[in-house]
Write a protein that holds these residues in place. Structure first.
Motif, mmCIF file in Angstrom:
data_model
loop_
_atom_site.group_PDB
_atom_site.id
_atom_site.type_symbol
_atom_site.label_atom_id
_atom_site.label_comp_id
_atom_site.label_asym_id
_atom_site.label_seq_id
_atom_site.Cartn_x
_atom_site.Cartn_y
_atom_site.Cartn_z
ATOM 1 N N SER A 86 0.991 -1.289 0.432
ATOM 2 C CA SER A 86 -0.126 -0.484 0.155
ATOM 3 C C SER A 86 0.829 1.232 0.085
ATOM 4 O O SER A 86 1.732 1.220 0.701
ATOM 5 C CB SER A 86 -1.339 0.162 1.094
ATOM 6 N N THR A 87 0.535 2.035 -1.168
ATOM 7 C CA THR A 87 1.325 3.180 -0.496
ATOM 8 C C THR A 87 1.253 4.537 0.275
ATOM 9 O O THR A 87 0.369 4.275 0.801
ATOM 10 C CB THR A 87 1.493 4.262 -2.855
ATOM 11 N N PRO A 88 1.618 4.799 0.578
ATOM 12 C CA PRO A 88 1.658 5.947 1.570
ATOM 13 C C PRO A 88 0.091 6.311 1.872
ATOM 14 O O PRO A 88 -1.165 6.766 2.498
ATOM 15 C CB PRO A 88 2.456 6.773 1.937
ATOM 16 N N ALA A 89 -0.059 7.372 0.250
ATOM 17 C CA ALA A 89 -1.448 8.500 -0.141
ATOM 18 C C ALA A 89 -2.257 7.292 -0.038
ATOM 19 O O ALA A 89 -3.862 7.649 0.061
ATOM 20 C CB ALA A 89 -1.108 8.272 -1.366
ATOM 21 N N ALA A 90 -2.032 5.634 -0.463
ATOM 22 C CA ALA A 90 -2.929 4.581 -0.691
ATOM 23 C C ALA A 90 -3.624 4.726 0.423
ATOM 24 O O ALA A 90 -5.130 4.325 0.770
ATOM 25 C CB ALA A 90 -2.749 3.955 -1.456
ATOM 26 N N LEU A 91 -2.833 4.218 1.718
ATOM 27 C CA LEU A 91 -3.433 3.816 2.515
ATOM 28 C C LEU A 91 -3.734 5.678 3.491
ATOM 29 O O LEU A 91 -4.607 4.963 4.476
ATOM 30 C CB LEU A 91 -1.842 3.819 3.673
ATOM 31 N N MET A 92 -3.424 6.411 3.395
ATOM 32 C CA MET A 92 -4.595 7.531 3.450
ATOM 33 C C MET A 92 -5.777 7.044 3.017
ATOM 34 O O MET A 92 -6.637 8.014 3.879
ATOM 35 C CB MET A 92 -3.870 8.725 3.098
ATOM 36 N N GLY A 93 -6.045 6.720 2.014
ATOM 37 C CA GLY A 93 -7.198 7.164 1.302
ATOM 38 C C GLY A 93 -8.196 5.191 1.831
ATOM 39 O O GLY A 93 -9.392 5.320 2.267
#
Length: 469
Positions: A86-93
């Protein structure tokens, strides 16, 4: 209100802070966390507490009993299956998805469906798909293949004068499904759709490859005498990431009557790179397409996309006839397009990561992963302990152990991989390629770098010495 519900509501900030700290610790330590769970203690089923524990105590019990069994499958050295992280931004989402808890089914219920529509358009740009395709998020490549084949089934039936969605398959002759090296999820989907695994007609592959022999395919279509059928093309096979020649199949569609479903679960990401996008030429001939998001897009599990040119057929199959859902409009709700009625807002992590890293970010990830696959392939070619079973075309390396006097059996591969995976520093899965048991290394994580391949290579060779002693 229940006392624990009331207390947890009043202390939600503190509870989520504790969860955040636990998650951050996991992510900080992910390179040291084993890729394989060794300890099975503490997994005995507990009894339901009549009064409950409250959120904080439940978290403490989870940490005590289950946390040690959480593996670093989202890490840089997990090469089993085809698993991204999970990319950092994907995890944020994804965190926001759970907090917002939107049902992304009705277009006018919230902005959730607008997010999905926009994300599908971003993905069409990433993959170079024409605007005529519609799309929707589903749970994974299996369900995306299911949706595509369900649309194909409806198309075949319509061509024969039947409506399966209304009348069922009882009076329909068997539908022919044609492929060379279909993924197992295709066969699972045929089973669920009532078409049957045994109705898959296998076309020979090109010698030494998994790609379909176009001449053999055309010969089969000729013999089919115009009877509508479904051709399943591979845009990235699971063992060697081989691609059927979509350009030539596109030419066959001009001459023969078939529905083309393309399984591009992870191979579709070849379109992100100028170096590899030629492999996807001809994709515009597809009637339906599968792409998996929790592979090379590197979003959390439970995310894939299906694309199609046949939205009307899709509605015929998946329309939900319930009075409380209102009338079916020209721009139908997602509840009429996928198997699910209630749908998690799984488009949001994809939206976040696409916006955060753009096409250049995904080009870099794809090309770096493929370069690392080439690094591992070269090591194997120069090694006496291992040997390649096939050319490495993209991001999967297919190889076996060298036992000298005989080829490794599947049981021997399993024994060897048990040693490898129990080391905990790298994880690989078994396969069988052209009848030969072997090992797959699928490199599709955004974190993976050359240092990780060095560690994995060390683990493989250490296991080899241990296995032979």
């Amino acid at each position: 209100m229940d006392k624990y519900l009331k207390s947890d509501l009043e202390n939600i900030n503190e509870l989520l802070e504790k969860v955040k700290n636990n998650a951050c610790t996991f992510l900080k330590d992910i390179d040291e966390i084993p890729t394989f769970s060794k300890d099975s203690k503490g997994y005995n089923n507990s009894q339901l507490n009549q009064e409950g524990l409250g959120g904080e105590k439940a978290l403490e019990e989870f940490i005590e009993r289950f946390y040690k069994g959480i593996v670093s499958s989202a890490g840089a050295k997990y090469f089993g299956f085809v698993t991204g992280g999970s990319t950092p931004a994907a995890l944020m989402g994804d965190w926001l998805v759970s907090a917002f808890d939107q049902n992304a089914s009705g277009r006018d219920n919230s902005s959730g469906t607008k997010i999905e529509e926009e994300t599908i358009n971003l993905l069409k740009q990433l993959f170079g798909l024409p605007q005529e395709y519609s799309g929707a998020f589903v749970t994974g490549a299996t369900m995306a293949n299911f949706v595509g084949l369900a649309i194909g089934r409806q198309w075949v039936a319509n061509e024969l004068g039947f409506d399966i969605a209304k009348n069922g398959m009882y009076n329909l002759p068997p539908i022919k499904i044609i492929s060379a090296a279909p993924h197992s999820s295709i066969l699972k989907s045929l089973s669920m759709l009532g078409m049957g695994r045994d109705n898959m007609h296998y076309i020979p592959s090109i010698n030494g490859r998994e790609a379909i022999d176009i001449k053999a395919l055309e010969n089969y279509l000729k013999q089919n005498n115009g009877t509508p059928c479904i051709v399943v093309a591979s845009a990235g096979t699971v063992n060697t990431v081989d691609f059927d020649d979509l350009k030539q199949i596109r030419e066959l569609k001009k001459k023969y009557n078939f529905f083309l479903h393309v399984d591009a679960a992870f191979g579709g990401f070849a379109a992100c790179s100028p170096k590899y996008k030629k492999l996807m030429e001809g994709i515009d001939a597809a009637d339906s397409i599968t792409v998996d998001a929790h592979k090379w897009l590197n979003v959390p599990y439970d995310s894939a996309m299906q694309f199609t040119k046949h939205t009307k057929l899709q509605i015929q199959v998946f329309q939900n006839n319930a009075i409380y859902l209102g009338e079916l409009s020209e721009n139908p709700d997602f509840v009429h397009l996928t198997p699910e009625n209630s749908r998690r807002l799984r488009a949001l992590p994809a939206w976040f990561t696409l916006k955060a890293y753009g096409s250049n970010g995904y080009q870099e990830v794809v090309e770096r992963n493929c370069s690392l696959a080439e690094v591992l392939s070269k090591k194997i070619e120069e090694s006496k302990n291992f040997k390649l079973l096939a050319d490495t075309r993209l991001n999967v390396v297919c190889f076996t152990i060298n036992l000298g006097d005989h080829s490794a059996t599947l049981e021997e591969i399993q024994q060897f991989l048990k040693i490898v995976n129990e080391d905990g520093r790298a994880f690989f899965t078994q396969t069988v390629y052209k009848g030969t048991p072997g090992i797959r290394a699928a490199i599709s994580n955004w974190r993976t770098e050359e240092k990780d391949m060095e560690i994995a290579w060390e683990v493989l060779n250490k296991a080899y010495k241990f296995y032979l002693r």
